[in-house]
Design an enzyme around this catalytic site. Structure first.
Site, PDB file in Angstrom:
ATOM      1  N   ARG A 160       9.309  -8.056   6.691  1.00 39.20           N
ATOM      2  CA  ARG A 160       8.733  -7.056   7.615  1.00 39.20           C
ATOM      3  C   ARG A 160       8.624  -7.636   9.034  1.00 39.20           C
ATOM      4  NH1 ARG A 160       9.399  -4.554   3.540  1.00 39.20           N
ATOM      5  NH2 ARG A 160       8.127  -2.865   2.703  1.00 39.20           N
ATOM      6  N   SER A 235       3.336   1.740   3.615  1.00 39.96           N
ATOM      7  CA  SER A 235       2.423   0.602   3.450  1.00 39.96           C
ATOM      8  C   SER A 235       1.669   0.359   4.748  1.00 39.96           C
ATOM      9  CB  SER A 235       3.207  -0.671   3.131  1.00 39.96           C
ATOM     10  OG  SER A 235       3.983  -0.488   1.989  1.00 39.96           O
ATOM     11  N   GLU A 331       0.407  -3.709   8.830  1.00 40.73           N
ATOM     12  CA  GLU A 331       1.860  -3.661   9.019  1.00 40.73           C
ATOM     13  C   GLU A 331       2.270  -2.628  10.058  1.00 40.73           C
ATOM     14  OE1 GLU A 331       5.793  -2.153   7.609  1.00 40.73           O
ATOM     15  OE2 GLU A 331       4.458  -2.118   5.895  1.00 40.73           O
TER      16      GLU A 331
HETATM   17  N1  EPU Z   1      -0.718  -2.516  -7.117  1.00 39.44           N
HETATM   18  C1  EPU Z   1      -1.993  -2.229  -7.562  1.00 39.44           C
HETATM   19  N2  EPU Z   1      -2.591  -1.098  -7.092  1.00 39.44           N
HETATM   20  C2  EPU Z   1      -1.994  -0.254  -6.234  1.00 39.44           C
HETATM   21  C3  EPU Z   1      -0.695  -0.552  -5.777  1.00 39.44           C
HETATM   22  C4  EPU Z   1      -0.075  -1.688  -6.218  1.00 39.44           C
HETATM   23  O1  EPU Z   1      -2.578  -2.954  -8.346  1.00 39.44           O
HETATM   24  O2  EPU Z   1      -2.615   0.758  -5.867  1.00 39.44           O
HETATM   25  C5  EPU Z   1      -0.052  -3.735  -7.623  1.00 39.44           C
HETATM   26  C6  EPU Z   1       0.618  -3.538  -8.956  1.00 39.44           C
HETATM   27  O3  EPU Z   1       0.386  -4.665  -9.733  1.00 39.44           O
HETATM   28  C7  EPU Z   1       2.095  -3.477  -8.633  1.00 39.44           C
HETATM   29  C8  EPU Z   1       2.186  -4.350  -7.405  1.00 39.44           C
HETATM   30  O4  EPU Z   1       0.960  -4.121  -6.717  1.00 39.44           O
HETATM   31  O5  EPU Z   1       2.866  -3.990  -9.668  1.00 39.44           O
HETATM   32  C9  EPU Z   1       3.339  -4.014  -6.489  1.00 39.44           C
HETATM   33  O6  EPU Z   1       3.298  -2.631  -6.163  1.00 39.44           O
HETATM   34  P1  EPU Z   1       4.626  -1.828  -5.762  1.00 39.44           P
HETATM   35  O7  EPU Z   1       5.724  -2.188  -6.661  1.00 39.44           O
HETATM   36  O8  EPU Z   1       4.243  -0.381  -5.629  1.00 39.44           O
HETATM   37  O9  EPU Z   1       5.023  -2.419  -4.364  1.00 39.44           O
HETATM   38  P2  EPU Z   1       4.153  -2.918  -3.147  1.00 39.44           P
HETATM   39  O10 EPU Z   1       4.118  -4.388  -3.102  1.00 39.44           O
HETATM   40  O11 EPU Z   1       2.838  -2.227  -3.190  1.00 39.44           O
HETATM   41  C10 EPU Z   1       6.190  -3.051  -1.481  1.00 39.44           C
HETATM   42  C11 EPU Z   1       6.505  -2.538  -0.103  1.00 39.44           C
HETATM   43  C12 EPU Z   1       6.837  -1.045  -0.148  1.00 39.44           C
HETATM   44  C13 EPU Z   1       8.045  -0.867  -1.049  1.00 39.44           C
HETATM   45  C14 EPU Z   1       7.670  -1.423  -2.455  1.00 39.44           C
HETATM   46  C15 EPU Z   1       8.823  -1.386  -3.425  1.00 39.44           C
HETATM   47  C16 EPU Z   1       5.215  -3.964   1.399  1.00 39.44           C
HETATM   48  C17 EPU Z   1       4.051  -4.064   2.323  1.00 39.44           C
HETATM   49  N3  EPU Z   1       5.390  -2.782   0.782  1.00 39.44           N
HETATM   50  O12 EPU Z   1       4.999  -2.365  -1.906  1.00 39.44           O
HETATM   51  O13 EPU Z   1       7.198  -0.641   1.172  1.00 39.44           O
HETATM   52  O14 EPU Z   1       8.425   0.491  -1.152  1.00 39.44           O
HETATM   53  O15 EPU Z   1       7.276  -2.810  -2.330  1.00 39.44           O
HETATM   54  O16 EPU Z   1       9.748  -2.385  -3.105  1.00 39.44           O
HETATM   55  O17 EPU Z   1       5.968  -4.930   1.250  1.00 39.44           O
HETATM   56  C18 EPU Z   1       6.550   0.463   3.184  1.00 39.44           C
HETATM   57  O18 EPU Z   1       6.786  -0.588   3.774  1.00 39.44           O
HETATM   58  O19 EPU Z   1       6.134   1.498   3.785  1.00 39.44           O
HETATM   59  C19 EPU Z   1       6.677   0.515   1.733  1.00 39.44           C
HETATM   60  C20 EPU Z   1       6.321   1.593   1.025  1.00 39.44           C
END
Ligand code: EPU
Length: 336
Positions: A160, A235, A331
């Site tokens: 990012r 995010s 972010e």
């Molecule tokens: N999780 C929770 N609670 C929540 C959300 C997430 O416990 O409410 C935990 C879960 O364990 C889950 C883990 O977080 O397994 C990861 O969640 P997720 O796979 O939804 O991905 P993320 O890390 O929350 C990142 C990016 C997203 C992107 C997804 C998929 C960042 C800041 N965000 O989210 O990017 O779509 O991975 O690759 O790196 C964006 O930048 O706008 C965005 C949506």
């Protein structure tokens, strides 16, 4: 070129924040932009408006970047080289690539925003970052109006992150992005758990570009709110990277803490988990709130001010810091 007066920006930012631009212009060519820069230096740039939180009316001239067009610069049997102007909508561009069987961007389906802002924060999702396909980024130097070009390396992409968020912040207006995409032997990235599950559900063993794109669209739709229905900026926080020592300490009291190893001494933990564990998931505070299905996303229920959303973000940061001793970095670009 027509400069409009007192324009509401509610429909120009995906958070749907209703601030006004005192003066507003939509530019459709690099030439127009160059002419404008000769006379206007105090400017506020607006592209897809998908990664910003507007907090007050804007006195500066708001320039809406609306330069469209996709050109094929070169191709051989394996790859195609494209130049895409900054005002093209990101998701429409991804769909156009898939319909032409150009591979590399399918995992980045349905990300809001325009092509011109994708390099700034090096958009990424489901195991792919846009930096892997970018060949060059072109823009205008605000100070001189000169056209400048950056190679992939010169952009110094990170998670990012890029020079456009650091040393070059506020100095360059991005006008186009170059991509190298595959025409055959596509390197599909389906290793992200949810994509595999989605493909298996449909019994797809040999996925095509559009199968992967459809899977990503289904996953995003199930977790992330559609900005057309409820204002948001994806995010809101970055996933924090902490030291292994701190992680092991946290793990003792939180044995289920999700984690990804970044390097020998660094561990990334999902901000969404920290926010959820701090009790914010699905909570509403007036017109602002935390999305019920993804705690990483802050939402505007309709009439939130940018300040209201920012205050909620600060409250979340303070609570996460208190509970886990982890600092959450915002972010989204918050207007100062
Ligand atoms: N999780 C929770 N609670 C929540 C959300 C997430 O416990 O409410 C935990 C879960 O364990 C889950 C883990 O977080 O397994 C990861 O969640 P997720 O796979 O939804 O991905 P993320 O890390 O929350 C990142 C990016 C997203 C992107 C997804 C998929 C960042 C800041 N965000 O989210 O990017 O779509 O991975 O690759 O790196 C964006 O930048 O706008 C965005 C949506």
């Amino acid at each position: 070129m027509i400069i409009q007066q007192n324009i509401s920006l509610k429909n120009y930012n995906t958070f749907g924040i209703a601030v006004n631009a005192k003066r507003f212009i939509s530019v459709t060519s690099v030439y127009e932009l160059q002419q404008l820069l000769k006379v206007e230096k105090d400017i506020f740039l607006l592209s897809g408006g998908s990664n910003m939180l507007l907090t007050k009316d804007i006195e500066k001239l708001v320039i809406h970047l609306n330069i469209k067009g996709i050109s094929i610069d070169n191709e051989d049997e394996n790859a195609v080289y494209l130049t895409v102007n900054s005002g093209e909508n990101w998701h429409e561009f991804v769909l156009w690539c898939i319909s032409n069987n150009y591979g590399g961007l399918e995992n980045l389906s349905l990300i809001p925003g325009n092509v011109g802002t994708c390099p700034i924060q090096n958009i990424g999702a489901y195991g792919v970052e846009v930096k892997d396909t970018i060949t060059k980024v072109e823009g205008l130097e605000i100070e001189t109006g000169k056209l400048v070009s950056f190679s992939n390396e010169a952009c110094k992409f990170g998670y990012r992150n890029s020079i456009f968020k650091n040393s070059h912040k506020g100095k360059i207006i991005l006008t186009s992005v170059g991509f190298k995409l595959t025409k055959k032997n596509h390197l599909l990235n389906t290793s992200y758990g949810a994509i595999e599950t989605e493909l298996a559900l449909k019994n797809i063993l040999k996925p095509s570009l559009s199968n992967v794109s459809d899977a990503v669209i289904a996953i995003r739709k199930s977790k992330l709110p559609d900005p057309k229905e409820i204002g948001n900026s994806g995010s809101f926080f970055k996933n924090p990277v902490i030291s292994k020592k701190q992680f092991l300490k946290l793990q003792k009291t939180n044995p289920n803490i999700p984690n990804y190893v970044v390097s020998e001494n660094e561990i990334k933990i999902p901000a969404g988990w920290l926010v959820e564990q701090s009790g914010f998931k699905g909570k509403r505070f007036g017109e602002a709130g935390v999305h019920e299905k993804q705690a990483l996303v802050l939402v505007n229920y309709g009439n939130a001010s940018g300040e209201e959303i920012h205050q909620l973000a600060k409250k979340i940061q303070a609570t996460v810091l208190k509970n886990f001793q982890v600092s959450l970095e915002i972010e989204v670009n918050v207007m100062q």
